[in-house]
Motif scaffolding. Structure first.
Motif, PDB file in Angstrom:
ATOM      1  N   TRP A   1      61.675  16.310   2.441  1.00 25.67           N
ATOM      2  CA  TRP A   1      63.144  16.401   2.500  1.00 25.67           C
ATOM      3  C   TRP A   1      63.596  17.859   2.426  1.00 25.67           C
ATOM      4  O   TRP A   1      64.539  18.261   3.106  1.00 25.67           O
ATOM      5  CB  TRP A   1      63.758  15.610   1.342  1.00 25.67           C
ATOM      6  CG  TRP A   1      65.256  15.625   1.328  1.00 25.67           C
ATOM      7  CD1 TRP A   1      66.101  14.856   2.072  1.00 25.67           C
ATOM      8  CD2 TRP A   1      66.110  16.457   0.517  1.00 25.67           C
ATOM      9  NE1 TRP A   1      67.408  15.162   1.776  1.00 25.67           N
ATOM     10  CE2 TRP A   1      67.441  16.138   0.827  1.00 25.67           C
ATOM     11  CE3 TRP A   1      65.854  17.442  -0.446  1.00 25.67           C
ATOM     12  CZ2 TRP A   1      68.532  16.760   0.205  1.00 25.67           C
ATOM     13  CZ3 TRP A   1      66.934  18.070  -1.059  1.00 25.67           C
ATOM     14  CH2 TRP A   1      68.256  17.721  -0.729  1.00 25.67           C
ATOM     15  N   ASP A   2      62.879  18.641   1.589  1.00 29.96           N
ATOM     16  CA  ASP A   2      63.179  20.071   1.495  1.00 29.96           C
ATOM     17  C   ASP A   2      62.508  20.841   2.625  1.00 29.96           C
ATOM     18  O   ASP A   2      63.140  21.618   3.326  1.00 29.96           O
ATOM     19  CB  ASP A   2      62.642  20.637   0.158  1.00 29.96           C
ATOM     20  CG  ASP A   2      63.243  19.965  -1.049  1.00 29.96           C
ATOM     21  OD1 ASP A   2      64.379  20.288  -1.391  1.00 29.96           O
ATOM     22  OD2 ASP A   2      62.567  19.103  -1.660  1.00 29.96           O
TER      23      ASP A   2
ATOM     24  N   GLU B   1      72.482  14.536  -3.270  1.00 30.24           N
ATOM     25  CA  GLU B   1      72.629  15.870  -3.882  1.00 30.24           C
ATOM     26  C   GLU B   1      73.547  16.772  -3.063  1.00 30.24           C
ATOM     27  O   GLU B   1      73.253  17.952  -2.849  1.00 30.24           O
ATOM     28  CB  GLU B   1      71.269  16.545  -4.053  1.00 30.24           C
ATOM     29  CG  GLU B   1      70.424  15.919  -5.135  1.00 30.24           C
ATOM     30  CD  GLU B   1      69.116  16.675  -5.363  1.00 30.24           C
ATOM     31  OE1 GLU B   1      68.872  17.664  -4.656  1.00 30.24           O
ATOM     32  OE2 GLU B   1      68.355  16.261  -6.241  1.00 30.24           O
TER      33      GLU B   1
ATOM     34  N   ASN C   1      71.117  24.232  -2.514  1.00 35.92           N
ATOM     35  CA  ASN C   1      70.405  22.998  -2.195  1.00 35.92           C
ATOM     36  C   ASN C   1      70.202  22.899  -0.689  1.00 35.92           C
ATOM     37  O   ASN C   1      70.911  23.545   0.090  1.00 35.92           O
ATOM     38  CB  ASN C   1      71.142  21.775  -2.751  1.00 35.92           C
ATOM     39  CG  ASN C   1      70.165  20.655  -3.079  1.00 35.92           C
ATOM     40  OD1 ASN C   1      68.948  20.858  -3.112  1.00 35.92           O
ATOM     41  ND2 ASN C   1      70.697  19.476  -3.310  1.00 35.92           N
ATOM     42  N   GLN C   2      69.273  22.053  -0.289  1.00 39.86           N
ATOM     43  CA  GLN C   2      68.760  22.131   1.076  1.00 39.86           C
ATOM     44  C   GLN C   2      69.668  21.565   2.179  1.00 39.86           C
ATOM     45  O   GLN C   2      69.621  22.062   3.308  1.00 39.86           O
ATOM     46  CB  GLN C   2      67.382  21.458   1.151  1.00 39.86           C
ATOM     47  CG  GLN C   2      66.256  22.317   0.584  1.00 39.86           C
ATOM     48  CD  GLN C   2      66.334  22.548  -0.889  1.00 39.86           C
ATOM     49  OE1 GLN C   2      66.767  21.680  -1.627  1.00 39.86           O
ATOM     50  NE2 GLN C   2      65.935  23.734  -1.336  1.00 39.86           N
TER      51      GLN C   2
ATOM     52  N   ASP D   1      67.286  25.655  -6.971  1.00 38.10           N
ATOM     53  CA  ASP D   1      65.844  25.405  -6.916  1.00 38.10           C
ATOM     54  C   ASP D   1      65.228  26.018  -5.656  1.00 38.10           C
ATOM     55  O   ASP D   1      65.749  25.835  -4.555  1.00 38.10           O
ATOM     56  CB  ASP D   1      65.560  23.895  -6.914  1.00 38.10           C
ATOM     57  CG  ASP D   1      65.832  23.254  -8.265  1.00 38.10           C
ATOM     58  OD1 ASP D   1      66.100  23.988  -9.239  1.00 38.10           O
ATOM     59  OD2 ASP D   1      65.754  22.013  -8.334  1.00 38.10           O
TER      60      ASP D   1
ATOM     61  N   ASP E   1      62.203  25.218  -4.458  1.00 35.89           N
ATOM     62  CA  ASP E   1      61.710  24.016  -3.786  1.00 35.89           C
ATOM     63  C   ASP E   1      60.593  24.259  -2.781  1.00 35.89           C
ATOM     64  O   ASP E   1      60.757  24.093  -1.569  1.00 35.89           O
ATOM     65  CB  ASP E   1      62.876  23.231  -3.160  1.00 35.89           C
ATOM     66  CG  ASP E   1      63.617  22.413  -4.216  1.00 35.89           C
ATOM     67  OD1 ASP E   1      62.974  22.006  -5.207  1.00 35.89           O
ATOM     68  OD2 ASP E   1      64.836  22.199  -4.068  1.00 35.89           O
TER      69      ASP E   1
END
Ligand code: CA
Length: 743
Positions: free
Chosen positions: A335-336, A521, A589-590, A630, A632
């Motif tokens: 996902w990241d 998120e 976030n991604q 993060d 990640d």
């Protein structure tokens, strides 16, 4: 000795670069890396949530100083004052936590072994943290501890004071240790957080050049003692294996050459790997940030395969608990990392990509699924079916040497199935998605809109891969059609993506600020842009380029308001958005990290250039607070690496990169097919706008670069300006790929 990878011709060619220090004085790439970047993090606010991984690139086992208690995901915090041990770790993220961990700690304060009793004050000023070597002065014990790693082992050098000295080996909760002989401790650790087969163990051996005797301790902790003279160096050889105790002894061979030789080899390995990219800049912080980000891009996914006594490459399968043949990569969440980490490997480290793909074949053979979040086996975490992107992007970029037909079978299977235990593996809600074209918001499946948007992109990836493999039109037609499913969630009344019920009605009331719920998120303002493969189609839905640009602009200028009712409190990603001063843009976030590049599709590429440079300068640093959320597993770092080179893979699988703004006056990427040279001599803190670009000496008016034009080596020459060029790249024909435009 320095710059040993750079051909002499290249050295001569770059000597014209005025901003760089003289070549002879230039540090090696690894010397720019700060492994402590991102460690000034806590549960409430992440500046990376990283730890200083001491490892070789993609190593099976990493080491880290441990400031937290055993089992604490925040294993090393920059603001901590005490070290409890030097820990072997496989942790990809504090949220996933660790497995197979054990720690080593020198002690001189008496026969103590408990993690609080043995902890020691330390200072960053008496600490040297590099990718290939770590050293720290443990004040309470007057011991300097040094370690240097290989893929499956490490060498330790412990410098003790005079007196009765001790060594602790802590196998964590449930683990086992014993003395094999008067200088060898063996054992195993079972501490994990899921994703392992029954009977999983990480076997280890610790061999000392100083004989010792055992002191009373616990089943899972060894405490041994020996006398030392002032400044006496005790050397340890440490190795571990997921396969067996015998294999752990075999792996000791990796450190048989001794501490200094292991250290030199690990340093050389990092310089070779980091050295594939060379950048020149008068700003030392840029160099530090760049190589620190590149270091973070070269750790995960880790290769846990080992070489057995017969010389074969084998791996312990976390799926079935058996020893199987070949490579196995793990500790990454697609996902990241599908977004830019895997595209980075496909461009610059294609030989690693080929092994990763072989590992994916093994995942499928051993578990019936491709992973989505692996650590080390399938974990239920995040959404999407982005293994399809990871497989398609690699194959479409020419990575070969593995069973692509098996992976084709795997991606088709994962599109219409869900793993019985790890619900983020495969596609949760696939039955709804296949019949309605979306996962409804009223059937008890959370984050349904995020799933739908990613499944639609994943279907596009499957379609593209199928085309490349020569699959029939009949077989591919459903995936081609499903790639347009993002349209089903576009709520024209609110002008954004929205959750949708089974009966076709959109969620009401709708809050564009609501994090979570139908999204993951993030909120609709972040997720609406997850149409990587058809930005033109999204633009058309929104009413054209002007409306699209206004919607993009709005994200930055609106206040950082949020609705956290889904979580009940502001999760750290929300706080990280609010404190950055960039409105509702959430680079921490991604889901939104590609959004800055979308002006390339809508005739305003100068806005991409300005925003990308702003994010590179403001949200990244080489210091302990390196990131804005993060990190990640290389994703947020790979964003920087690509962006600093001047382009970014908005749509993995398309074979194109969206154009941004190069950070450096000069960069050279030593691709296996030839050097990619990126020149921007007029670049500067205020000169970040691209006024013209030449590709191999010819004007290139487009806002994209083709992978096929770069992979064999190329020359990119940027003209940079302090003023936006409102003419370059503004025609529809200059836009990167969109499915709707069939280009
Ligand atoms: Ca994240």
């Amino acid at each position: 000795m320095k710059r040993f990878l750079l051909p002499l011709v290249a050295l001569l060619a770059y000597s014209c670069c005025q901003q760089a220090a003289p070549e002879a004085d230039r540090p090696d790439p690894v010397d720019y890396v700060n492994t402590l970047g991102g460690t000034l993090s806590k549960y409430e606010l992440s500046t990376g949530n990283t730890y200083p991984a001491v490892a070789v690139p993609w190593g099976a086992h990493f080491w880290t100083p441990q400031t937290g208690r055993n089992g604490d995901g925040w294993t090393y915090r920059y603001d901590a004052t005490h070290i409890r041990g030097l820990k072997l770790t496989h942790q990809p993220s504090p949220w996933i936590n660790d497995y197979g961990a054990f720690s080593i700690m020198p002690v001189t304060t008496g026969p103590v072994y408990e993690e609080d009793a043995r902890a020691s004050w330390f200072s960053h000023k008496a600490e040297k943290a590099t990718p290939y070597y770590y050293s720290v002065y443990l004040a309470d014990h007057d011991v300097t501890a040094e370690l240097t790693p290989t893929a499956h082992a490490a060498a330790f050098r412990l410098t003790y004071p005079e007196g009765e000295s001790f060594l602790v080996v802590d196998a964590f909760e449930g683990g086992h240790v014993e003395l094999a002989d008067p200088s060898t401790i063996v054992g195993y650790t079972v501490h994990n957080h899921g994703g392992v087969a029954e009977g999983f163990r990480n076997w280890f051996v610790v061999r000392s050049d100083m004989p010792f005797r055992a002191c009373p301790s616990a089943e899972n902790v060894a405490l041994v003692t020996f006398p030392t003279a002032h400044g006496q160096k005790v050397h340890l050889q440490v190795a571990s294996s997921f396969i067996s105790q015998e294999q752990a002894f075999l792996n000791l061979e990796e450190v048989s050459a001794g501490f200094d030789a292991v250290k030199a080899a690990a340093r050389a390995q990092w310089n070779q790997t980091l050295g594939r990219v060379e950048v020149w800049d008068g700003d030392l912080d840029h160099l530090r940030t760049f190589y620190s980000c590149l270091y973070r891009s070269l750790l995960f996914p880790r290769d846990i395969s080992e070489i057995n006594a017969e010389g074969e490459r084998v791996h312990y399968s976390p799926h079935n608990g058996k020893v199987e043949k070949g490579y196995f990569y793990t500790d990454t969440g697609f996902w990241d990392t599908f977004r830019s980490l895997f595209p980075l490997l496909n461009l610059i480290y294609p030989e690693v990509s080929a092994r990763v793909q072989e590992g994916l074949v093994n995942d499928f053979l051993e578990s019936g699924f491709l992973p989505e979040w692996a650590s080390p086996g399938h974990r239920g975490c995040m959404v999407g079916n982005n293994s399809a992107s990871v497989v398609a992007d690699a194959y479409l970029k020419g990575i070969r040497g593995y069973d692509i037909e098996k992976l084709w079978e795997a991606v088709l299977h994962g599109a219409h199935a869900v793993h019985p235990e790890a619900s983020s593996t495969g596609r949760l809600g696939w039955e709804y998605y296949d019949s309605l074209g979306y996962v409804p918001c009223d059937v008890g499946i959370k984050e349904n809109a995020a799933r739908t948007l990613e499944y639609a992109y994943d279907d596009w990836c499957i379609w593209q891969l199928g085309l490349a493999l020569g699959k029939s039109e009949q077989e591919l037609a459903p995936y081609k059609a499903a790639a347009q499913n993002y349209r089903k969630l576009y709520d024209a009344e609110v002008g954004l993506m929205n959750g949708r019920a089974q009966d076709g009605s959109f969620r009401r009331p709708f809050s564009p600020l609501k994090w979570g719920g139908d999204f993951t998120e993030g909120n609709s303002l972040h997720y609406t842009w997850s149409v990587f493969h058809d930005v033109q189609g999204l633009m058309d839905l929104m009413g054209g380029a002007d409306a699209f640009n206004a919607a993009l602009d709005n994200v930055f200028v609106m206040p950082p308001k949020y609705d956290d009712s889904y979580y009940g409190f502001p999760i750290h990603e929300i706080i990280e958005m609010t404190v950055m001063g960039m409105g509702n843009y959430a680079h921490g976030n991604q889901p939104i990290q590609h959004m800055l590049y979308l002006y390339d599709w809508s005739g305003q590429p100068w806005k991409t250039q300005a925003r990308v440079r702003e994010v590179m300068e403001k949200f990244y640093s080489p210091w302990a607070d390196a990131y804005c959320g993060d990190e990640d597993n290389g994703q947020t770092s790979a964003w920087y690496v690509f962006s600093a080179l001047g382009f970014y893979p908005v749509c993995p699988g398309s074979g194109e990169y969206a154009l941004g703004t190069p950070l450096f006056k000069k960069a050279v990427v030593h691709l296996p097919g030839g050097d990619l040279e990126i020149d921007a001599p007029a670049n500067g803190a205020d000169a970040f706008y691209v006024s013209a670009l030449q590709l191999n000496g010819k004007a290139w008016p487009h806002n994209y670069l083709k992978h096929s034009d770069l992979v064999g080596g190329a020359q990119l020459s940027f003209d940079m300006s302090t003023q936006p060029s409102t003419r370059r790249g503004t025609a529809p024909a200059n836009a990167p790929y969109s499915m709707s435009r069939n280009r």
